[in-house]
Design a protein around this motif. Structure first.
Motif, PDB file in Angstrom:
ATOM      1  N   GLY A 169     -57.975  40.684   6.347  1.00  0.00           N
ATOM      2  CA  GLY A 169     -58.506  40.393   5.028  1.00  0.00           C
ATOM      3  C   GLY A 169     -59.551  39.549   5.107  1.00  0.00           C
ATOM      4  N   GLN A 170     -59.819  38.816   6.184  1.00  0.00           N
ATOM      5  CA  GLN A 170     -61.267  38.286   6.459  1.00  0.00           C
ATOM      6  C   GLN A 170     -62.291  39.029   6.615  1.00  0.00           C
ATOM      7  OE1 GLN A 170     -63.562  35.656   5.867  1.00  0.00           O
ATOM      8  NE2 GLN A 170     -61.863  34.222   6.507  1.00  0.00           N
ATOM      9  N   THR A 171     -63.289  38.711   6.097  1.00  0.00           N
ATOM     10  CA  THR A 171     -64.602  39.872   5.919  1.00  0.00           C
ATOM     11  C   THR A 171     -65.921  38.691   6.868  1.00  0.00           C
ATOM     12  OG1 THR A 171     -65.342  39.291   3.745  1.00  0.00           O
ATOM     13  CG2 THR A 171     -63.751  41.159   4.238  1.00  0.00           C
ATOM     14  N   ARG A 172     -65.630  37.436   6.739  1.00  0.00           N
ATOM     15  CA  ARG A 172     -66.828  36.851   7.185  1.00  0.00           C
ATOM     16  C   ARG A 172     -66.341  36.092   8.584  1.00  0.00           C
ATOM     17  NH1 ARG A 172     -68.083  33.187   1.958  1.00  0.00           N
ATOM     18  NH2 ARG A 172     -65.711  33.016   2.409  1.00  0.00           N
ATOM     19  N   PRO A 173     -67.439  35.654   9.700  1.00  0.00           N
ATOM     20  CA  PRO A 173     -67.064  34.987  10.752  1.00  0.00           C
ATOM     21  C   PRO A 173     -66.593  33.758  10.132  1.00  0.00           C
ATOM     22  CG  PRO A 173     -69.375  35.882  10.627  1.00  0.00           C
ATOM     23  CD  PRO A 173     -68.892  36.251   9.565  1.00  0.00           C
ATOM     24  N   VAL A 174     -65.760  33.381  11.188  1.00  0.00           N
ATOM     25  CA  VAL A 174     -65.068  31.681  10.975  1.00  0.00           C
ATOM     26  C   VAL A 174     -65.496  30.832  11.734  1.00  0.00           C
ATOM     27  CG1 VAL A 174     -62.857  30.555  10.735  1.00  0.00           C
ATOM     28  CG2 VAL A 174     -63.184  33.011   9.855  1.00  0.00           C
ATOM     29  N   GLN A 175     -65.976  29.674  11.277  1.00  0.00           N
ATOM     30  CA  GLN A 175     -66.366  28.664  12.098  1.00  0.00           C
ATOM     31  C   GLN A 175     -65.090  27.537  12.231  1.00  0.00           C
ATOM     32  OE1 GLN A 175     -70.626  27.512  12.207  1.00  0.00           O
ATOM     33  NE2 GLN A 175     -71.056  29.027  10.782  1.00  0.00           N
ATOM     34  N   VAL A 176     -64.875  27.048  13.354  1.00  0.00           N
ATOM     35  CA  VAL A 176     -63.888  26.124  13.361  1.00  0.00           C
ATOM     36  C   VAL A 176     -64.528  24.855  14.081  1.00  0.00           C
ATOM     37  CG1 VAL A 176     -61.580  25.367  14.294  1.00  0.00           C
ATOM     38  CG2 VAL A 176     -62.186  27.748  13.857  1.00  0.00           C
ATOM     39  N   HIS A 177     -64.380  23.598  13.262  1.00  0.00           N
ATOM     40  CA  HIS A 177     -65.133  22.366  13.665  1.00  0.00           C
ATOM     41  C   HIS A 177     -63.749  21.355  13.932  1.00  0.00           C
ATOM     42  CE1 HIS A 177     -68.570  24.014  11.697  1.00  0.00           C
ATOM     43  NE2 HIS A 177     -67.688  24.365  10.926  1.00  0.00           N
ATOM     44  N   ARG A 178     -63.705  20.855  15.411  1.00  0.00           N
ATOM     45  CA  ARG A 178     -62.789  19.990  15.667  1.00  0.00           C
ATOM     46  C   ARG A 178     -63.414  18.480  15.830  1.00  0.00           C
ATOM     47  NH1 ARG A 178     -60.475  24.499  18.918  1.00  0.00           N
ATOM     48  NH2 ARG A 178     -62.109  23.948  20.495  1.00  0.00           N
ATOM     49  N   LEU A 179     -63.118  17.669  14.838  1.00  0.00           N
ATOM     50  CA  LEU A 179     -63.793  16.514  14.818  1.00  0.00           C
ATOM     51  C   LEU A 179     -63.183  15.507  16.157  1.00  0.00           C
ATOM     52  CD1 LEU A 179     -64.511  15.729  11.289  1.00  0.00           C
ATOM     53  CD2 LEU A 179     -65.615  17.240  12.668  1.00  0.00           C
ATOM     54  N   ILE A 180     -63.958  14.998  17.059  1.00  0.00           N
ATOM     55  CA  ILE A 180     -63.191  14.053  18.106  1.00  0.00           C
ATOM     56  C   ILE A 180     -64.161  12.830  18.102  1.00  0.00           C
ATOM     57  CG2 ILE A 180     -63.057  13.944  20.677  1.00  0.00           C
ATOM     58  CD1 ILE A 180     -62.818  17.030  20.487  1.00  0.00           C
ATOM     59  N   ALA A 181     -63.484  11.760  18.314  1.00  0.00           N
ATOM     60  CA  ALA A 181     -64.086  10.405  18.260  1.00  0.00           C
ATOM     61  C   ALA A 181     -64.508  10.043  19.698  1.00  0.00           C
ATOM     62  CB  ALA A 181     -63.205   9.210  17.793  1.00  0.00           C
ATOM     63  N   GLU A 182     -65.803   9.835  19.871  1.00  0.00           N
ATOM     64  CA  GLU A 182     -66.440   9.673  21.287  1.00  0.00           C
ATOM     65  C   GLU A 182     -65.682   8.453  21.986  1.00  0.00           C
ATOM     66  OE1 GLU A 182     -70.824  11.414  21.874  1.00  0.00           O
ATOM     67  OE2 GLU A 182     -70.598  10.009  20.237  1.00  0.00           O
ATOM     68  N   GLY A 183     -65.320   8.582  23.240  1.00  0.00           N
ATOM     69  CA  GLY A 183     -65.170   7.457  24.237  1.00  0.00           C
ATOM     70  C   GLY A 183     -63.829   6.828  23.785  1.00  0.00           C
ATOM     71  N   THR A 184     -62.897   7.667  23.108  1.00  0.00           N
ATOM     72  CA  THR A 184     -61.777   7.127  22.558  1.00  0.00           C
ATOM     73  C   THR A 184     -60.659   8.137  23.449  1.00  0.00           C
ATOM     74  OG1 THR A 184     -61.383   8.489  20.688  1.00  0.00           O
ATOM     75  CG2 THR A 184     -62.651   6.510  20.318  1.00  0.00           C
ATOM     76  N   VAL A 185     -59.356   7.647  22.953  1.00  0.00           N
ATOM     77  CA  VAL A 185     -58.252   8.478  23.394  1.00  0.00           C
ATOM     78  C   VAL A 185     -58.316   9.879  23.098  1.00  0.00           C
ATOM     79  CG1 VAL A 185     -56.838   7.943  21.306  1.00  0.00           C
ATOM     80  CG2 VAL A 185     -55.678   8.441  23.787  1.00  0.00           C
TER      81      VAL A 185
END
Length: 756
Positions: free
Chosen positions: A699-715
């Motif tokens: 049902g999806q007709t457009r490309p999907v972009q996935v963004h994972r936010l990751i805090a730098e220098g942390t666990v």
């Protein structure tokens, strides 16, 4: 043991077993009796055994001490019978567990609270075995069974030229082919299970077997050659018939080709009709061709039609199945097609509350002629149910299991079947209590953490296929998960493959029209406030952890990791400031603003997932202040409200959908979104992928972009690296999340959480 009053007094308080590696390092912690002063006394299991044995007959002993005393007896009986095996790390383990051993362990485990009582009992047995003195006799006791385990049942040669006797077990020997396979597989009949000997691959006749049974010597002349009879072979030839098998258990043996009998892996031979059945179900492509059923208002894709054929073939035999396709491949329409194809009585669909609306819409869309009702809410009723679909939720099913069981269901389907992965949960027990002509599980993740989850699902769809939970753990879980035995994994795959159909979006030819998905890890710096809070939390948390042990230490580690993840999200999240200032304090929030500005300027739509409802509320308040139209769905959102929110998002009325990962990570169809943002990390990527699949699906007709936010220098940064490199620690995180990290040594934990 002489009665030392001070030592005897120890058993009057609670006794707690603390497992360790190697097992001999395990301890028994004797707590003082309630109201009595005194320290907790810890002893090695070997040292504590006499006290625990005394507790079984000591008046006034604490029930927990008496319990571990009973476990000592079971362990010593196993050791006395040579049921101990050397492990690769130099330790010893109790096993193999067979027959009565398994039953005793299950009986003990059933009296313990907690999700893994059996694992705790097994660890205690290992501790007793590993604490035994290392003697030559012990080595002798373990050598013979270990060799026999891989011998295939062959006797040894006493002299050159001696004939080779091969032992195997035969299922259903001498019984006529059944006239009705469905009646046999779903009925209560039994099949014979006998030992069979062969010489040079040629089975012995009954007369030759009788000759061997009557012989009192280890060497027997047979077919013009000498054959050697060891004690095990002699015992089997004299007691040829074993306990009869249920047809499902017999089919399981035919599929694996082996059986674990008395600690030995023995070849299995199936009668011709059972072998034909094995071949029939082992190849899903061999199912009889069928077309879309009458009444279906949909065009099935080729792989969906193959799934329908497979389900129809399995359920026609009285066997269940688990359709484990990736999220978004159309399991719902396949199940609807199966019900229309069967054309029998009513179908019960059990699903999470958030999916009731989706199921009803899909049924009305794809099967407009089928009746559909919801069995949910205070006015729920089953009056007049004779066909069509009945939709209910797991909590409602648990409450009304007896009422639901009174209806003659043709089909029961468990959607998002991972909800019953704990076989001892109330939902799992209720589901098992509802009879049906056919059972189908639907899930995109049949195994998230452990093989026992697979057992829970398949033991519901096809009871008896995998044996009891205890025997499944002994034969499959330990060799595969702990010992990494590839041969055991291959045998288990052969057993479950016919009952589990799994297709992935990435499989060739499955969904060639599905648009691409781009995944990006987006590192963000901490603000000065976040960095100060993070460093202080690490400093204070590590100081407390260094002074704690046992459960207290594990709790402190989980608390620290949770706090650090909240700091990475936003200081207001960590400091519990629901009305505090939000702008300028979080690197992630700043990046989210930038992403949403771009997405909305391009007329896009976004799903924003977080595992914390409190953080989602902060995001909702922040976006409202910026004039961004958004809505929030979490576990407490009423069903009717959820359905309206999904409709508004799909219709383009709301461009940003904030979602609690656990409440909305499965089942919802949100193809309006072309961007998915994971604001914080759930350390099992399978859970994140399920959430992403709300948008990246049919049902999806457009490309999907996935963004994972990751805090730098942390666990977060370190865990992301581990998951990418698939180190051993990453596997542990995938299995148990923060709980796995609670066992790390102090120096490793410090390296993981320090701010860099």
């Amino acid at each position: 043991m002489a009665r030392d009053p001070d030592r005897v007094a120890l058993v009057r308080g609670m006794a707690v077993f603390e497992p360790a590696e190697p097992p001999r390092e395990g301890r028994i912690a004797f707590h003082p009796p309630p109201g009595a002063p005194g320290p907790v006394v810890r002893m090695a299991v070997a040292e504590a055994m006499p006290l625990l044995s005394l507790a079984r007959r000591e008046n006034g002993a604490h029930p927990s001490a008496a319990f571990w005393g009973a476990a000592v007896v079971v362990a010593l009986q196993m050791v006395a019978r040579g049921r101990i095996l050397p492990a690769g790390d130099g330790s010893w383990r109790a096993g193999p567990l067979i027959g009565l051993d398994v039953e005793r362990v299950e009986e003990l485990a059933a009296t313990l609270d907690g999700p893994d009582g059996e694992g705790l009992v097994r660890a205690f047995l290992d501790a007793v075995a590993d604490g035994m003195p290392r003697t030559a006799a012990a080595m002798h006791a373990t050598r013979a069974p270990a060799a026999g385990l891989r011998s295939g049942g062959r006797g040894s040669d006493p002299r050159p030229g001696a004939g080779k006797l091969t032992v195997r077990a035969v299922v259903g020997s001498g019984e006529p082919p059944p006239g009705d396979l469905r009646a046999l597989l779903s009925g209560g009949g039994l099949l014979s299970f006998d030992w069979q000997l062969a010489l040079g691959g040629d089975p012995l006749t009954e007369a030759e077997m009788d000759l061997l049974a009557e012989s009192a010597r280890p060497l027997v002349r047979l077919r013009d050659q000498w054959v050697h009879l060891d004690a095990a072979t002699t015992r089997r030839v004299r007691n040829r018939s074993m306990k009869p098998l249920t047809p499902i258990a017999a089919l399981a043996l035919a599929l694996t080709g082996t059986a674990d009998l008395d600690g030995e892996l023995v070849e299995i031979a199936a009668t011709p009709w059972l072998e034909a059945l094995r071949r029939r179900i082992a190849d899903p492509e061999a199912a009889a061709p069928i077309g879309p059923p009458p009444g279906l208002a949909a065009t099935l894709r080729d792989y969906q039609l193959r799934g329908l054929r497979w389900l129809a073939a399995m359920t026609s035999l009285g066997l269940g199945g688990c359709l484990a396709d990736d999220m978004g491949l159309g399991k719902t329409v396949t199940l609807i097609s199966l019900h229309l194809h069967r054309g029998g009585g009513p179908a019960l669909v059990v699903c999470p509350a958030s999916l009731l609306g989706n199921w009803e819409r899909e049924i009305r869309r794809f099967a407009p002629g089928a009746a559909v009702r919801r069995y949910h809410g205070p006015a729920r009723s089953l009056d007049g149910v004779v066909d069509g679909f009945v939709l209910t939720t797991y909590p409602t099913m648990r409450l009304d299991a007896e009422r639901l069981a009174a209806t003659a269901w043709d089909l029961v389907a468990a959607d998002e079947a991972q909800h019953v992965k704990n076989p001892r949960s109330g939902a799992a027990r209720a589901l098992r209590a509802i009879p049906a002509a056919a059972r189908v599980a639907l899930t995109g993740t049949p195994v998230e953490n452990s093989l026992t989850e697979l057992w829970a699902i398949l033991d519901w769809t096809t009871p008896g296929l995998l044996g009891t939970l205890g025997s499944f753990r002994a034969r499959w879980v330990r060799p595969i998960e702990s010992e990494k035995d590839p041969e055991a994994a291959a045998r288990l795959a052969a057993l479950v493959r016919p009952f589990l159909l799994r297709r992935r979006k990435t499989d060739p030819g499955i969904v060639p029209e599905l648009p691409p998905k781009t995944e990006t890890d987006q590192p963000v710096p901490l603000t000065r406030e976040q960095a100060a809070l993070y460093a202080a939390a690490v400093r204070e948390g590590m100081a407390r952890i260094a002074e704690a042990d046992g459960m207290a230490r594990r709790g402190l580690v989980v608390k620290l990791l949770t706090g650090l993840k909240q700091i990475c999200n936003h200081p207001a999240h960590y400091l519990k400031e629901p009305h505090g200032r939000l702008t300028g304090r979080s690197g992630k929030l700043q990046l989210l603003d930038e992403l949403l500005d771009t997405i909305l300027a391009e007329d896009g739509a976004a799903l924003v997932f977080t595992q914390y409802v409190a953080m989602a509320r902060l995001l909702e308040r922040h976006l409202a202040a910026r004039g961004v139209t958004a809505q929030l769905l979490h576990g407490g959102t009423p069903v009717a409200r959820r359905e309206d929110m999904v409709r508004r998002f799909q219709d383009g009325e709301v461009p940003v959908f904030l979602l609690s990962l656990k409440a909305a990570g499965t089942g919802l169809n949100l193809t309006r979104a072309d961007h998915v943002v994971h604001f914080d990390r759930w350390w099992n990527p399978a859970v994140e992928e399920q959430a992403t699949d709300r948008a990246h699906r049919i049902g999806q007709t457009r490309p999907v972009q996935v963004h994972r936010l990751i805090a730098e220098g942390t666990v977060e940064d370190r865990i992301a690296d581990l998951l990418r490199t698939k180190r051993a620690l990453a596997d542990a995180v995938l299995a148990a999340g923060e709980a796995a990290l609670s066992e790390l040594p102090l120096d490793e934990l410090a390296r993981l959480v320090e701010l860099r």
